[in-house]
Scaffold this motif. Structure first.
Motif, PDB file in Angstrom:
ATOM      1  N   TYR A  63       0.647  11.778   8.965  1.00 33.85           N
ATOM      2  CA  TYR A  63       1.061  10.410   8.640  1.00 33.85           C
ATOM      3  C   TYR A  63      -0.014   9.626   7.880  1.00 33.85           C
ATOM      4  CZ  TYR A  63       5.162  11.028  11.623  1.00 33.85           C
ATOM      5  OH  TYR A  63       6.336  11.465  12.163  1.00 33.85           O
ATOM      6  N   PRO A  64      -1.302   9.764   8.251  1.00 31.07           N
ATOM      7  CA  PRO A  64      -2.329   9.011   7.506  1.00 31.07           C
ATOM      8  C   PRO A  64      -2.373   9.375   6.018  1.00 31.07           C
ATOM      9  CG  PRO A  64      -3.235   9.810   9.569  1.00 31.07           C
ATOM     10  CD  PRO A  64      -1.883  10.437   9.422  1.00 31.07           C
ATOM     11  N   LEU A  65      -2.118  10.620   5.691  1.00 33.57           N
ATOM     12  CA  LEU A  65      -2.125  11.017   4.278  1.00 33.57           C
ATOM     13  C   LEU A  65      -0.979  10.362   3.517  1.00 33.57           C
ATOM     14  CD1 LEU A  65      -2.985  14.830   4.488  1.00 33.57           C
ATOM     15  CD2 LEU A  65      -4.506  12.901   4.035  1.00 33.57           C
ATOM     16  N   TYR A  66       0.179  10.276   4.146  1.00 32.68           N
ATOM     17  CA  TYR A  66       1.316   9.614   3.501  1.00 32.68           C
ATOM     18  C   TYR A  66       1.064   8.107   3.384  1.00 32.68           C
ATOM     19  CZ  TYR A  66       4.284  13.727   3.332  1.00 32.68           C
ATOM     20  OH  TYR A  66       4.807  14.952   3.026  1.00 32.68           O
ATOM     21  N   HIS A  67       0.437   7.548   4.416  1.00 30.00           N
ATOM     22  CA  HIS A  67       0.118   6.119   4.363  1.00 30.00           C
ATOM     23  C   HIS A  67      -0.858   5.837   3.223  1.00 30.00           C
ATOM     24  CE1 HIS A  67      -0.410   2.041   5.764  1.00 30.00           C
ATOM     25  NE2 HIS A  67      -1.721   2.212   5.733  1.00 30.00           N
ATOM     26  N   GLY A  96      -0.116   3.659  -0.703  1.00 31.14           N
ATOM     27  CA  GLY A  96      -0.872   2.555  -1.283  1.00 31.14           C
ATOM     28  C   GLY A  96      -1.544   2.909  -2.603  1.00 31.14           C
ATOM     29  N   ALA A  97      -1.306   4.119  -3.080  1.00 24.28           N
ATOM     30  CA  ALA A  97      -1.957   4.588  -4.309  1.00 24.28           C
ATOM     31  C   ALA A  97      -1.156   4.167  -5.540  1.00 24.28           C
ATOM     32  CB  ALA A  97      -2.099   6.101  -4.264  1.00 24.28           C
ATOM     33  N   SER A  98      -1.703   4.477  -6.703  1.00 26.14           N
ATOM     34  CA  SER A  98      -1.023   4.183  -7.966  1.00 26.14           C
ATOM     35  C   SER A  98       0.243   5.036  -8.090  1.00 26.14           C
ATOM     36  CB  SER A  98      -1.951   4.500  -9.143  1.00 26.14           C
ATOM     37  OG  SER A  98      -2.150   5.905  -9.236  1.00 26.14           O
ATOM     38  N   ALA A  99       1.084   4.680  -9.038  1.00 26.83           N
ATOM     39  CA  ALA A  99       2.327   5.412  -9.256  1.00 26.83           C
ATOM     40  C   ALA A  99       2.038   6.882  -9.573  1.00 26.83           C
ATOM     41  CB  ALA A  99       3.130   4.769 -10.385  1.00 26.83           C
ATOM     42  N   GLU A 100       1.063   7.118 -10.424  1.00 23.16           N
ATOM     43  CA  GLU A 100       0.725   8.497 -10.778  1.00 23.16           C
ATOM     44  C   GLU A 100       0.197   9.275  -9.576  1.00 23.16           C
ATOM     45  OE1 GLU A 100       0.330   9.188 -15.358  1.00 23.16           O
ATOM     46  OE2 GLU A 100      -1.194   9.977 -14.037  1.00 23.16           O
ATOM     47  N   ALA A 101      -0.610   8.637  -8.760  1.00 23.41           N
ATOM     48  CA  ALA A 101      -1.145   9.305  -7.578  1.00 23.41           C
ATOM     49  C   ALA A 101      -0.028   9.618  -6.580  1.00 23.41           C
ATOM     50  CB  ALA A 101      -2.227   8.460  -6.925  1.00 23.41           C
ATOM     51  N   SER A 127      10.804   6.969  -4.269  1.00 21.28           N
ATOM     52  CA  SER A 127      11.749   5.847  -4.300  1.00 21.28           C
ATOM     53  C   SER A 127      11.031   4.516  -4.316  1.00 21.28           C
ATOM     54  CB  SER A 127      12.696   5.901  -3.093  1.00 21.28           C
ATOM     55  OG  SER A 127      13.483   7.061  -3.165  1.00 21.28           O
ATOM     56  N   SER A 128       9.858   4.445  -3.707  1.00 23.94           N
ATOM     57  CA  SER A 128       9.110   3.178  -3.696  1.00 23.94           C
ATOM     58  C   SER A 128       8.685   2.754  -5.103  1.00 23.94           C
ATOM     59  CB  SER A 128       7.869   3.307  -2.795  1.00 23.94           C
ATOM     60  OG  SER A 128       6.879   4.125  -3.391  1.00 23.94           O
ATOM     61  N   LEU A 129       8.613   3.699  -6.007  1.00 26.54           N
ATOM     62  CA  LEU A 129       8.259   3.368  -7.390  1.00 26.54           C
ATOM     63  C   LEU A 129       9.361   2.540  -8.050  1.00 26.54           C
ATOM     64  CD1 LEU A 129       6.742   6.761  -8.518  1.00 26.54           C
ATOM     65  CD2 LEU A 129       5.527   4.698  -7.845  1.00 26.54           C
ATOM     66  N   PHE A 130      10.595   2.765  -7.641  1.00 26.54           N
ATOM     67  CA  PHE A 130      11.712   2.017  -8.221  1.00 26.54           C
ATOM     68  C   PHE A 130      11.914   0.682  -7.526  1.00 26.54           C
ATOM     69  CE2 PHE A 130      12.897   6.541  -8.877  1.00 26.54           C
ATOM     70  CZ  PHE A 130      12.725   6.537 -10.252  1.00 26.54           C
ATOM     71  N   ILE A 131      11.628   0.636  -6.231  1.00 28.92           N
ATOM     72  CA  ILE A 131      11.818  -0.585  -5.458  1.00 28.92           C
ATOM     73  C   ILE A 131      10.811  -1.660  -5.866  1.00 28.92           C
ATOM     74  CG2 ILE A 131      11.695  -1.575  -3.134  1.00 28.92           C
ATOM     75  CD1 ILE A 131      12.706   1.173  -2.117  1.00 28.92           C
ATOM     76  N   SER A 132       9.560  -1.217  -6.104  1.00 23.49           N
ATOM     77  CA  SER A 132       8.512  -2.189  -6.389  1.00 23.49           C
ATOM     78  C   SER A 132       8.596  -2.769  -7.794  1.00 23.49           C
ATOM     79  CB  SER A 132       7.135  -1.546  -6.180  1.00 23.49           C
ATOM     80  OG  SER A 132       6.948  -0.478  -7.087  1.00 23.49           O
ATOM     81  N   ASN A 133       9.456  -2.226  -8.639  1.00 20.47           N
ATOM     82  CA  ASN A 133       9.556  -2.748 -10.006  1.00 20.47           C
ATOM     83  C   ASN A 133      10.912  -3.301 -10.311  1.00 20.47           C
ATOM     84  OD1 ASN A 133       6.927  -2.270 -10.875  1.00 20.47           O
ATOM     85  ND2 ASN A 133       7.393  -0.085 -11.061  1.00 20.47           N
TER      86      ASN A 133
END
Length: 180
Positions: A62-66, A70-75, A174-180
């Protein structure tokens, strides 16, 4: 003044074209492939497994996913690509004892590999693999298969763990689409 505006527009267009968010496959096909991989994984379920096996499974990272969330879109995309490649490598181990139909397994691997390959094309810079994620997948394989062999029950434990990874990877993309 007009030349500055013109160059600013050119820069913006080039920046947007290189952005992972402009990756057409990701925008149009990722969700379909993600859903398909989860459906295939559900089809491979082994229903007669001991629900409380005496196996020490490597703790879900879980810590790796967390950290990746919080990383950049590319990361995020690079992390997701690594997850998909690690899943594929794990499922390409000796599955002769699994209860899965070979065609379902092959189709699942094709879908996961297609996702990894297409998302990799969306990443414009080279990202080093996350060493801790790789070690987690090695420990998962060693702990389950080391204690249970490559039995149908072992493969079911792996299947359930991998389902969590695919769901988390889907959320990352999916978070890449939600945040923009």
């Amino acid at each position: 003044m007009l030349s500055r505006i013109f160059f600013a527009c050119i820069f913006l267009c080039v920046f947007c074209a290189c952005s992972p968010l402009s990756c057409r496959w990701m925008e149009h096909k990722f969700r379909q492939y993600s859903t398909n991989s989860l459906t295939l994984l559900d089809l491979m379920a082994y229903h007669y497994v001991n629900q409380d096996p005496e196996v020490n499974i490597a703790a879900f990272p879980y810590p790796l996913y967390h950290q990746a969330s919080g990383a950049s879109a590319e990361a995020k995309l690079a992390f997701t690509v690594q997850v998909l490649k690690e899943v594929s490598a794990l499922f390409e181990e000796d599955d002769s004892s699994s209860s899965w139909q070979e065609v379902t397994m092959e189709h699942f691997l094709n879908v996961v590999n297609k996702q990894a390959d297409e998302l990799q094309l969306c990443v414009s810079t080279i990202h080093l693999p996350n060493r801790r994620l790789h070690i987690y997948f090695k420990r998962l394989s060693n702990s389950v298969f080391g204690q249970m062999g490559h039995s149908a029950e072992a493969w079911e434990l792996i299947r359930r763990e991998i389902k969590l990874h695919l769901i988390r990877a889907d959320h990352l993309v999916s978070s890449l689409f939600i945040s923009n």
